[in-house]
Motif scaffolding. Structure first.
Motif, mmCIF file in Angstrom:
data_model
loop_
_atom_site.group_PDB
_atom_site.id
_atom_site.type_symbol
_atom_site.label_atom_id
_atom_site.label_comp_id
_atom_site.label_asym_id
_atom_site.label_seq_id
_atom_site.Cartn_x
_atom_site.Cartn_y
_atom_site.Cartn_z
ATOM 1 N N LEU A 107 0.803 -1.228 0.000
ATOM 2 C CA LEU A 107 0.000 0.000 0.000
ATOM 3 C C LEU A 107 0.834 1.275 0.000
ATOM 4 N N THR A 108 2.141 1.157 -0.244
ATOM 5 C CA THR A 108 2.969 2.353 -0.300
ATOM 6 C C THR A 108 2.469 3.245 -1.441
ATOM 7 N N GLY A 109 2.232 4.512 -1.140
ATOM 8 C CA GLY A 109 1.741 5.435 -2.173
ATOM 9 C C GLY A 109 0.237 5.413 -2.323
ATOM 10 N N ILE A 110 -0.439 4.520 -1.615
ATOM 11 C CA ILE A 110 -1.904 4.437 -1.685
ATOM 12 C C ILE A 110 -2.503 5.262 -0.543
ATOM 13 N N THR A 111 -3.493 6.092 -0.864
ATOM 14 C CA THR A 111 -4.112 6.905 0.179
ATOM 15 C C THR A 111 -5.594 6.596 0.364
ATOM 16 N N LYS A 112 -6.123 5.743 -0.527
ATOM 17 C CA LYS A 112 -7.543 5.441 -0.415
ATOM 18 C C LYS A 112 -7.760 3.947 -0.603
ATOM 19 N N LEU A 113 -8.486 3.365 0.344
ATOM 20 C CA LEU A 113 -8.730 1.935 0.288
ATOM 21 C C LEU A 113 -10.241 1.710 0.389
ATOM 22 N N LEU A 114 -10.802 1.059 -0.642
ATOM 23 C CA LEU A 114 -12.246 0.798 -0.663
ATOM 24 C C LEU A 114 -12.496 -0.695 -0.589
ATOM 25 N N LEU A 115 -13.331 -1.116 0.356
ATOM 26 C CA LEU A 115 -13.674 -2.528 0.493
ATOM 27 C C LEU A 115 -15.167 -2.654 0.236
ATOM 28 N N ASP A 116 -15.513 -3.412 -0.780
ATOM 29 C CA ASP A 116 -16.901 -3.474 -1.210
ATOM 30 C C ASP A 116 -17.382 -4.924 -1.135
ATOM 31 N N TYR A 117 -18.074 -5.237 -0.033
ATOM 32 C CA TYR A 117 -18.527 -6.612 0.147
ATOM 33 C C TYR A 117 -20.039 -6.716 0.142
ATOM 34 N N ALA A 118 -20.521 -7.952 0.104
ATOM 35 C CA ALA A 118 -21.964 -8.168 -0.056
ATOM 36 C C ALA A 118 -22.574 -8.697 1.242
ATOM 37 N N SER A 119 -23.027 -9.923 1.233
ATOM 38 C CA SER A 119 -23.606 -10.486 2.453
ATOM 39 C C SER A 119 -22.511 -11.195 3.235
ATOM 40 N N ASP A 120 -21.585 -10.404 3.713
ATOM 41 C CA ASP A 120 -20.407 -10.957 4.358
ATOM 42 C C ASP A 120 -20.173 -10.302 5.707
ATOM 43 N N ASP A 121 -19.518 -11.044 6.577
ATOM 44 C CA ASP A 121 -19.059 -10.458 7.832
ATOM 45 C C ASP A 121 -17.615 -10.019 7.618
ATOM 46 N N VAL A 122 -17.354 -8.745 7.808
ATOM 47 C CA VAL A 122 -16.027 -8.207 7.515
ATOM 48 C C VAL A 122 -15.397 -7.655 8.789
ATOM 49 N N THR A 123 -14.162 -8.041 9.031
ATOM 50 C CA THR A 123 -13.435 -7.548 10.197
ATOM 51 C C THR A 123 -12.148 -6.870 9.749
ATOM 52 N N LEU A 124 -11.906 -5.666 10.257
ATOM 53 C CA LEU A 124 -10.679 -4.943 9.939
ATOM 54 C C LEU A 124 -9.752 -5.004 11.138
ATOM 55 N N VAL A 125 -8.529 -5.435 10.912
ATOM 56 C CA VAL A 125 -7.541 -5.500 11.986
ATOM 57 C C VAL A 125 -6.223 -4.928 11.473
ATOM 58 N N PRO A 126 -5.328 -4.538 12.385
ATOM 59 C CA PRO A 126 -4.054 -3.993 11.917
ATOM 60 C C PRO A 126 -3.028 -5.088 11.631
ATOM 61 N N THR A 127 -2.037 -4.734 10.813
ATOM 62 C CA THR A 127 -0.907 -5.632 10.613
ATOM 63 C C THR A 127 0.350 -4.772 10.463
ATOM 64 N N ALA A 128 1.467 -5.303 10.897
ATOM 65 C CA ALA A 128 2.715 -4.540 10.789
ATOM 66 C C ALA A 128 3.123 -4.450 9.320
ATOM 67 N N GLY A 129 3.929 -3.485 8.988
ATOM 68 C CA GLY A 129 4.430 -3.392 7.618
ATOM 69 C C GLY A 129 3.529 -2.569 6.733
ATOM 70 N N SER A 130 3.683 -2.756 5.412
ATOM 71 C CA SER A 130 2.968 -1.892 4.483
ATOM 72 C C SER A 130 2.125 -2.692 3.495
ATOM 73 N N GLU A 131 1.902 -3.975 3.787
ATOM 74 C CA GLU A 131 1.150 -4.792 2.842
ATOM 75 C C GLU A 131 -0.265 -5.079 3.349
ATOM 76 N N LEU A 132 -1.235 -4.814 2.469
ATOM 77 C CA LEU A 132 -2.630 -5.125 2.783
ATOM 78 C C LEU A 132 -2.858 -6.618 2.546
ATOM 79 N N ILE A 133 -3.512 -7.267 3.501
ATOM 80 C CA ILE A 133 -3.814 -8.689 3.312
ATOM 81 C C ILE A 133 -5.316 -8.897 3.545
#
Lengths: 497, 110
Positions: free
Chosen positions: A186-212
Motif C-alpha cells: 500500500l505504499t503510495g496508496i491513500t484510499k482503500l475501498l472494500l466493497d462486500y456483499a452479504s459478508d461479515d467483515v473484520t478490519l484489523v491492523p498488521t505490521a508493515g505496508s502490505e494489505l492482506i
C-alpha cells in the motif's frame, strides 16, 4: 406462497365463465387480456398485504366492478352477438360450446401446470438445502424458518446439538474451503475501498505496508473469491460472486449453509481514507491505530469499533446496532436508521450519535468540542459524559443522565428528563413538551435559574433567592451566578436542586 | 365519511383520467389506485367504469394504448396521453374553473 401462475389460473377460470357466452372476437379477446392483466396486478397487491390467494382473487374480482356489463357493452359496440341458450343446437352453438369446453380444459391444465411448477420449485429448493419451511428443535427451543422466498436467511441457535430435531432438509454441513488471499503493497496508496456483499467483515491492523485480505468460505465456490484493483492512489477490493439466496444456520456452534468471513489486515503504515461497506452483514474494526479516516456502512447489519485510535470514524447502517468502545477518535459520526447506538469509553474532539428508531447510550464519553446525541424515536441515556457543548435530543423518549460535565441542552419532544451534573462550565437547558424534569447541580459555583411548566409543580432549590414565583414560573439565584439554568416542560413538575 | 354521488362525477371523468395520465403512462389498476388515493375516500372509481373512459378517450385520439411486455397472463395495457389529450385536458380545466366559480355564486351567493 402462491405463484403468479396460480393466480392467473384462478383469474382465468372466472373469466372463462364470464366470456363463455361470447365468441372469441378480437375486441373481446383484447378486453379479456386487459381485464386479466389488471386483475393480476390487484391480486398481487392484495396477496402482498396478507390476503389468501382465493380471497385476493375474489376481492379483486368484486372491486373491478361490473365485468358482465362491460363485456356486454364491448360486444354490442363490436357488433358481436351473444349466444343464447335457445339456439344451442345450431352448428355455431355446438362449435362454441366445444370451444368453451376446450377453454375450460386449457384453464384446468394451466392450473395443474402451475401446481406442478410450484412443486418442482419446492423440490429444487429442498435439493439445494433450502426447503420451504424448516423447524429446528433443540433441547430447549423450537425455531421455524420460512425459507420459501428468495433471500438470505441467517439463523443462529444457541445451545448444544442434543435433542436436535429438524423437519425440512438442513443445508450442507460445513466444508471448510482453503482461505483465499489478496495481497497488495500500500505504499503510495491513500484510499482503500472494500466493497462486500452479504459478508461479515473484520478490519484489523498488521505490521508493515502490505494489505492482506483473507476470505474464508464455508460451502464456497472458486468464483466467490474477491478481486483487487488499483487505480492511481486507490485500491479497490470487491467481493466475488455470491449465491442468489442462501440459508445459513448455526446450531450450537456448528455451521451449515453458506458462510463467509472476510478479514482485512490493514498495514499500520497506511494513512488516508478507508471505506468498508457490506450490503448485509456485520462490520467490525478493532485495534486500528493510525491516521486514517474510517468509514463503515451496511444496509442491514451491525457496526462495531473497538480500541481504535483514528482521525475520523463514520458508521452508518440502515438496520442494526452501532457500537464504539475504548476508542480515541478526532471526529466521530455514527448513525443507524433502526437500531440502538452505544458509545463506551470514547474520547473525541467532536462527536455525533444518532438513531432513527432506537436507544442512544453514552457511557464514559469525553468530547473536547461539540457532542450531539439524538434519536427520532427512543430514549437517551448518558453516564459520565462531558462536553463543553452538549446537545441531547429525542423526538420521543426520556432522557436519563448522570455525572454530566460541561454545558448544553437536553431536549425531548415527549418524555421526562432526569439529569445530574457534577461539573458545569456554561449555561444549561432542559426542555420537554411533556414530562417531568429533575435536575441536580453541583453546590458551587452559583447560578441563575428559570423554571416553567404548563401544568405542574415547580420546586426550586432550597438556598435560592427568588426573583419570580408564580403558578407556572419560578426564577431566582443561588449564590453568585456563574451560569444560567433553564428548565421548561409543557406538562409536568420541575425540580431543581 | 361523505362521498360524492357518481352522477356528479360522471361529467369530469375524462378530465380526471387525463390528469392522471399527464403524470406518465399507466394501466387500469394503477390509475384506479391513483384516483382513489387522491380522492381520500370521497370518491372511488372501479376498473369497469375506468375501462369505458379509456375506450372513449382512445377512440377520440386523446390517449394511446400499448401492450406491456409482462410475462404471460399478466400483460397490461398501458395508456399515454396524446397532444389532443393535453388540449382536451386544458379545455376541461377551463370548463371546471368556470363551473366552480358559477356554482359557487349560484349556491353560496347572497
Amino acid at each position: 406462497m402462491a405463484t403468479n401462475e396460480a393466480f392467473s389460473a384462478a383469474i382465468n377460470a372466472r373469466l372463462d365463465a364470464a366470456f363463455a357466452r361470447y365468441p372469441a372476437a378480437p375486441p373481446l379477446t383484447e378486453l379479456r387480456q386487459e381485464i386479466a392483466g389488471n386483475l393480476l396486478a390487484a391480486v398481487q397487491d392484495l396477496a402482498a398485504s396478507g390476503a389468501t390467494p382465493e380471497a385476493a382473487v375474489a376481492q379483486a374480482w368484486q372491486e373491478f366492478g361490473d365485468i358482465a356489463g362491460l363485456i356486454a357493452d364491448v360486444a354490442k359496440d363490436a357488433g358481436v352477438a351473444k349466444r343464447s341458450h335457445a339456439d344451442s343446437t345450431t352448428p355455431q352453438a355446438v362449435a362454441a360450446k366445444a370451444a368453451a369446453a376446450q377453454a375450460k380444459a386449457t384453464a384446468a391444465k394451466a392450473k395443474a401446470e402451475a401446481a406442478r411448477a410450484k412443486a418442482e420449485a419446492a423440490a429444487r429448493r429442498r435439493e439445494a438445502g433450502t426447503a420451504d419451511t424448516m423447524t429446528i428443535t433443540t433441547g430447549k427451543s423450537t425455531t421455524t424458518i420460512d425459507v420459501s422466498d428468495t433471500g438470505n436467511h441467517r439463523v443462529i441457535i444457541n445451545g448444544d446439538l442434543t435433542g436436535l430435531n429438524v423437519t425440512g432438509k438442513l443445508p450442507e454441513a460445513a466444508t471448510e474451503a482453503p482461505a483465499h488471499e489478496l495481497r497488495r503493497e500500500l505504499t503510495g496508496i491513500t484510499k482503500l475501498l472494500l466493497d462486500y456483499a452479504s459478508d461479515d467483515v473484520t478490519l484489523v491492523p498488521t505490521a508493515g505496508s502490505e494489505l492482506i485480505v483473507r476470505e474464508t468460505f464455508i460451502n464456497g465456490r472458486p468464483d466467490y473469491a474477491g478481486s483487487l484493483t488499483v487505480d492511481g492512489d486507490t485500491v479497490v477490493v470487491k467481493a466475488g460472486k455470491r449465491p442468489k439466496s442462501f440459508l445459513r444456520l448455526a446450531i450450537g456452534g456448528k455451521r451449515m449453509g453458506f458462510w463467509s468471513t472476510i478479514e482485512v489486515a490493514v498495514p499500520a503504515q497506511f494513512t488516508g481514507s478507508l471505506q468498508a461497506s457490506v450490503t448485509s452483514g456485520t462490520l467490525v474494526a478493532k485495534d486500528l491505530q493510525q491516521h486514517v479516516a474510517l468509514m463503515l456502512s451496511t444496509q442491514d447489519g451491525s457496526l462495531t469499533g473497538t480500541n481504535l485510535k483514528l482521525s475520523a470514524f463514520t458508521g452508518s447502517t440502515q438496520d442494526g446496532r452501532v457500537s464504539l468502545t475504548s476508542s480515541d477518535i478526532d471526529a466521530v459520526a455514527v448513525t443507524t436508521a433502526d437500531g440502538s447506538v452505544r458509545l463506551q469509553e470514547v474520547r473525541s474532539q467532536r462527536l455525533t450519535a444518532h438513531s432513527g428508531d432506537g436507544r442512544v447510550t453514552l457511557d464514559q464519553v469525553r468530547v473536547a468540542g461539540e457532542l450531539r446525541a439524538t434519536s427520532d424515536d427512543g430514549p437517551l441515556s448518558l453516564t459520565t459524559v462531558s462536553a463543553p457543548a452538549l446537545t441531547a435530543a429525542t423526538s420521543d423518549g426520556r432522557i436519563t443522565a448522570s455525572d454530566l460535565g460541561g454545558a448544553g441542552s437536553l431536549r425531548s419532544a415527549d418524555g421526562s428528563i432526569d439529569a445530574a451534573w457534577t461539573a458545569v462550565t456554561g449555561d444549561l437547558a432542559a426542555v420537554t413538551s411533556s414530562g417531568r424534569i429533575r435536575l441536580q447541580l453541583p453546590a458551587t459555583p452559583g447560578y441563575a435559574f428559570a423554571l416553567s411548566t404548563g401544568d405542574g409543580h415547580l420546586h426550586g432549590p432550597q438556598a435560592a433567592t427568588l426573583t419570580r414565583d408564580s403558578a407556572h414560573h419560578q426564577a431566582g439565584n443561588v449564590g453568585t451566578p456563574a451560569y444560567t439554568v433553564t428548565a421548561k416542560t409543557g406538562d409536568g413538575s420541575v425540580t431543581l436542586n | 365519511m361523505a362521498t360524492l354521488a357518481k352522477d356528479v362525477m360522471r361529467g369530469y371523468l375524462d378530465a380526471i383520467v387525463l390528469n392522471v395520465l399527464r403524470r406518465g403512462e399507466s394501466y387500469g389498476y394503477q390509475v384506479t389506485k391513483d384516483i382513489n388515493a387522491a380522492a381520500h375516500g370521497a370518491y372511488t372509481i372501479n376498473e369497469a367504469t375506468l375501462y369505458t373512459v379509456f375506450k372513449r378517450l382512445e377512440k377520440g385520439g386523446c390517449i394511446s394504448g400499448r401492450w406491456g411486455d409482462e410475462s404471460q397472463g399478466g400483460r397490461r395495457k398501458y395508456y399515454a396521453i396524446t397532444a389532443s389529450g393535453q388540449a382536451l385536458l386544458a379545455a376541461e380545466r377551463a370548463n371546471w374553473t368556470l363551473a366552480q366559480q358559477t356554482l359557487e355564486e349560484l349556491i353560496n351567493g347572497d
